[in-house]
Every structure is written in C-alpha cells, then in structure tokens.
Scaffold this motif. Structure first.
Motif, PDB file in Angstrom:
ATOM      1  N   MET A 193       1.238  -8.622   3.453  1.00 54.84           N
ATOM      2  CA  MET A 193       0.596  -7.355   3.133  1.00 54.84           C
ATOM      3  C   MET A 193       1.647  -6.257   2.995  1.00 54.84           C
ATOM      4  O   MET A 193       2.517  -6.106   3.869  1.00 54.84           O
ATOM      5  CB  MET A 193      -0.396  -6.963   4.233  1.00 54.84           C
ATOM      6  CG  MET A 193      -1.069  -5.600   4.008  1.00 54.84           C
ATOM      7  SD  MET A 193      -2.160  -5.112   5.345  1.00 54.84           S
ATOM      8  CE  MET A 193      -3.467  -6.314   5.128  1.00 54.84           C
ATOM      9  N   ASN A 194       1.602  -5.503   1.909  1.00 55.18           N
ATOM     10  CA  ASN A 194       2.514  -4.384   1.694  1.00 55.18           C
ATOM     11  C   ASN A 194       1.916  -3.093   2.233  1.00 55.18           C
ATOM     12  O   ASN A 194       0.697  -2.918   2.286  1.00 55.18           O
ATOM     13  CB  ASN A 194       2.812  -4.208   0.205  1.00 55.18           C
ATOM     14  CG  ASN A 194       3.629  -5.352  -0.362  1.00 55.18           C
ATOM     15  OD1 ASN A 194       4.393  -5.990   0.366  1.00 55.18           O
ATOM     16  ND2 ASN A 194       3.463  -5.616  -1.638  1.00 55.18           N
ATOM     17  N   GLY A 195       2.788  -2.186   2.617  1.00 56.72           N
ATOM     18  CA  GLY A 195       2.346  -0.866   3.027  1.00 56.72           C
ATOM     19  C   GLY A 195       1.807  -0.074   1.847  1.00 56.72           C
ATOM     20  O   GLY A 195       2.112  -0.373   0.686  1.00 56.72           O
ATOM     21  N   LEU A 196       1.013   0.924   2.140  1.00 55.37           N
ATOM     22  CA  LEU A 196       0.368   1.718   1.099  1.00 55.37           C
ATOM     23  C   LEU A 196       1.068   3.077   0.969  1.00 55.37           C
ATOM     24  O   LEU A 196       0.454   4.132   1.140  1.00 55.37           O
ATOM     25  CB  LEU A 196      -1.120   1.893   1.413  1.00 55.37           C
ATOM     26  CG  LEU A 196      -1.903   0.584   1.533  1.00 55.37           C
ATOM     27  CD1 LEU A 196      -3.344   0.864   1.916  1.00 55.37           C
ATOM     28  CD2 LEU A 196      -1.828  -0.204   0.227  1.00 55.37           C
ATOM     29  N   SER A 252       6.372   4.703  -3.781  1.00 57.19           N
ATOM     30  CA  SER A 252       7.665   4.044  -3.952  1.00 57.19           C
ATOM     31  C   SER A 252       8.566   4.925  -4.808  1.00 57.19           C
ATOM     32  O   SER A 252       8.557   4.839  -6.033  1.00 57.19           O
ATOM     33  CB  SER A 252       7.488   2.666  -4.603  1.00 57.19           C
ATOM     34  OG  SER A 252       8.751   2.035  -4.763  1.00 57.19           O
TER      35      SER A 252
END
Length: 486
Positions: free
Chosen positions: A1-4, A7
C-alpha cells in the motif's frame, strides 16, 4: 500500500523558485572581477536565471548536455548554477587552478558544449581553447565595456550581450529527479581526473542535510560567505543551502586576501563563513596585525584539510567564533561529517572539548560509515582501531562519469556497496571520526593531497605565488599525467 501524499520532484530549480517567492528581497552581494561590489536580490537572480535558460536554449543546449564554468564565486556563477541544472542540462564546474592541459582534458572528457569563464582566467582559455574538441563557444562573464580585445579566440561571446537579448519568460521544466544536475572532477586515486555526476535528488537531499542544526545550522537569519570556491564541490553546497533557507549570500570573487575578506565580513555583517585553513590563517594574521575583531561572525566551517589546533583555539578564545570542523569529498557531494557536540560533551573540560573538535566529527544523516581492516572486516568504534574508511549514502558516488563498467564500490557480505575513501581513520564510541592517514596506495592532486602538501589551500591563500611556483613533473604512479607541485 502506498501513502496518499503528493509526489513533488526534488529539483534544483525549486530552490531558486522558493527563494524568490519567500525571500525575494534578500540580498546577494558579490565582489566582481571588474573591481566593484554588485548587489541584487534573490528575485533578481531568479529573473536572470530564467533569461539565462533562454540564452542556453537559443544556443542549442539540450537536456543532459554539459555546460562548463571556469569562474570565481559571484552572482553570474550563481545564475549559471540554477539556469543550467534547472533547464535539464548539466552544470560542470572546472577548477581553474589546474594546468591548461588538464582543463582541456576535463572539458573534452565531459564533452562540454559551452564554457563560461571569468576574465581572470582568459590566459587559461587562450591556451586550451584550440584543444577543446566539443566546445562550440566560450562566453566571457562580463559586459561589453569590459570585453577583452584581440584574444585570438574566434568563438568568444559576451555574457551580458546574450542576457540583454533574452527574455525572462521561461518556465522551469519538470523531469525525473534522478536526472544528472552537476558534474565535478576529482583527481580520484590514480590516472586522469574522474568525474562525479550528481543528480537533482542527491543535491536536494544533501542540501536538506547540510542546513540541519548539527550540520551547518543555517537559517534565514544568516549571512553566509562561501570562501570555498564554487568550482570546488559546489562551494560545499552553500549556494543551494542559502536559497533553501533564505540566507543572504556574500561572494568574495577573486579577493582571497585577509583584508578583502575582512572587509566583506564586516560591511555585510556575515554570520557564517566557510573555507580552508590557509585562507583563515591569512585572515587571522591580517586581523592580529591590525588589531581587528569580528562584529557579527559567530561560526566558521573549516574543511579541505585538518584545522590546526592553534587556529581552532584562536578563533574561539581570541575572536569568539565557533569552529565547525568538517570532512568530506567530491565523491560525497561533499559533506560526510561535521564536528558538532553531543549534549553530554558540553559538561567536559575545555581541553576535552578541544580534543573532540580536533576530530572530523559525526556522520551527517544520510551518510553511513565504517572502518575495515585489510580483509574487509569491520573494526570497533573505540577511538583506537584504525582502518580504511568506507562510506555509503544517497549523495555518495556509485560510479565515476563514463566509467560505468568499473567497480568503484566494494561489496560487503550482505551485498551492500561501500565507497572506499582512501582515508585511514578511527571512530570513537560517540561516532566521532578522526582521519589519521591516507592509504599508502593513494596519490591525489588538484585540491586534495600529494604527500603532506595541500595544494588547494596553498593556491587559495597565494594564487599568484602558487601559479608562479608550480612546475610540471611526472609521477611513476600517475599514468604519465603531469601533476602540479610546489
């Protein structure tokens, strides 16, 4: 799971954009080679950097192409720092104190498309211009009134003429933060000079770390004077740090003597200055001879070679200036360690604290280091066991430029790569590094070490004497490349 999270790219152009937006009226002061003092602001610098990006675009500079400089610390050099890297090209600073043949070798190896230079270095340009195979033109960093006549250089352009014809309507492009941003050559270990190619990401991370309280402790309340040259590992990153924090910048140009430096320190109310020991020795001698003091400077960064204990004491006891002893290399962008105290050491006696300050300091966050024996086994941090110093981190070189097939790193048992610095050192229980020697197989020149002679320090303090006294010799371990020795 990636952070929200958003970028955002770590790009050098973001530094000058930030400085303009949040510190736009902060001054940049330069002693020019033309002889006067130049003043403008971060907002002016950003505007002219955009103009310069348009100049480079009009000249046909493409992404990733190298553009070289042979210049002192000054506002035009700063504009080049941001314009070249910001547009996606590679800023290549060349040490002008190298022999003209070495300068030509470096320019050809880098395949520099253009070379910008201060008028001081016109004699070098005259000697090496015909030997630069890829350089399309040489740009004198001055205005039309100061342009030299009858140089014999056919492809010579004027910096301010180009700027006057350029618009400041330019938008900095967005690209991969791993894109190459700057190139510096080091004499490396043996053979010809070797290129260290920095990325936007590595430079931004280094800038964050350099500004930290236990590193150089920089803020918008500072006035920073980088005496260390912008052609020597990007002035230890200070031109980037100052933009990040919004500090006033003061550039000394070619005025490296004690009188010139002291005048700038006092008139511009400098709080932090950085340079090599020999420069500071000249300054201290001038101040003692004339019974002078510092009114605003509170700290100085000393690197390039070990700070003599007597100098450390004089700065702190006589002049009230705290010394930050630092160590690094071109291959480390350059900061590796800075000698900032841990709280428990503040309780120690003055003599005990001086003994710690004589060391090169603790690792900056982002740099990991170890010492190993001849078989590669890690040695204890006991302040006594000496071994080869190895480092790794996100702003440490992995390969030299155009030598990608060479194994520059040494792998440990876990498959991690470490860069061998060529230094012999010990590390104490609190993590303070002390360099004790150079590896017997390592020979360096052009700003590092040849035997016990530190050429960069000598050249910085007495450039005219240095150039007059230099002779070309051949060293049996140097692949027949001329060295400069005194």
């Amino acid at each position: 799971m990636n952070g929200l999270m958003m970028s955002g790219k770590l790009l050098i152009s973001s530094l000058i954009v930030h400085a303009d937006r949040h510190h736009g009226d902060t001054e940049i002061v330069s002693r020019r080679v033309e002889g006067d003092i130049h003043r403008y602001t971060y907002r002016d610098c950003h505007r002219r950097a955009r103009q310069l990006a348009n100049v480079l675009t009009e000249l046909g500079v493409k992404d990733g192409e190298r553009v070289a400089t042979l210049a002192w610390n000054g506002y035009r050099h700063l504009e080049l720092y941001y314009a070249i890297s910001g547009m996606g090209a590679v800023m290549h600073t060349i040490n002008p104190r190298l022999h003209p043949e070495q300068v030509a070798y470096i320019a050809n190896h880098a395949e520099d498309q253009y070379l910008f230079f201060d008028l001081t270095f016109l004699p070098t340009i005259k000697l090496m211009a015909a030997h630069c195979n890829t350089t399309k033109a040489f740009i004198a960093m001055t205005d039309r009134a100061h342009m030299p006549q009858d140089t014999g250089i056919d492809n010579l352009l004027c910096y301010e003429d180009l700027m006057d014809a350029a618009s400041d309507d330019y938008s900095w492009p967005t690209f991969d933060e791993e894109t190459a941003s700057a190139l510096c050559y080091t004499s490396g270990t043996t053979g010809n000079p070797k290129g260290v190619l920095y990325s936007h990401r590595s430079t931004l991370l280094h800038t964050y770390a350099a500004a930290l309280p236990d590193t150089l402790n920089c803020s918008a309340r500072d006035v920073i004077l980088p005496v260390v040259p912008m052609f020597h590992v990007n002035a230890w990153g200070l031109p980037y740090v100052a933009c990040m924090v919004g500090a006033k910048l003061v550039f000394p140009g070619a005025g490296m003597d004690g009188k010139s430096i002291h005048e700038l320190l006092e008139t511009e109310q400098v709080t932090l200055a950085a340079g090599v020991p020999t420069i500071w020795q000249g300054l201290l001698n001038y101040m003692e001879t004339n019974d002078l003091k510092f009114s605003t400077m509170t700290r100085t960064v000393i690197g390039g070679s070990a700070c003599p204990p007597a100098m450390l004491r004089k700065f702190q006891e006589v002049f009230g200036v705290h010394v930050l002893h630092a160590w690094g290399m071109t291959e480390l962008s350059p900061l590796g360690t800075v000698c900032a105290f841990k709280s428990k050491l503040l309780k120690n006696s003055p003599e005990e604290r001086y003994a710690v300050q004589a060391k090169q300091g603790r690792a900056v966050f982002g740099v990991d280091m170890k010492i190993v024996d001849e078989d590669g086994h890690e040695l204890p941090w006991d302040g006594k066991s000496s071994g080869k110093l190895m480092v790794r981190g996100p702003w440490v070189v992995s390969h030299y430029y155009r030598s990608e097939n060479e194994a520059e790193l040494e792998m440990d048992a876990d498959g991690h790569g470490w860069f061998p610095t060529g230094d012999i050192a010990n590390i104490d229980a609190d993590g303070y590094l002390q360099i004790t020697d150079r590896d017997k197989d390592v020979i360096k020149s052009g700003g590092e070490w040849i035997g016990s002679i530190d050429l960069e320090n000598i050249a910085m303090a007495h450039p005219a004497v240095f150039m007059a006294a230099c002779i070309a010799v051949k060293h049996p371990k140097w692949d027949e490349r001329p060295l400069l020795v005194v």
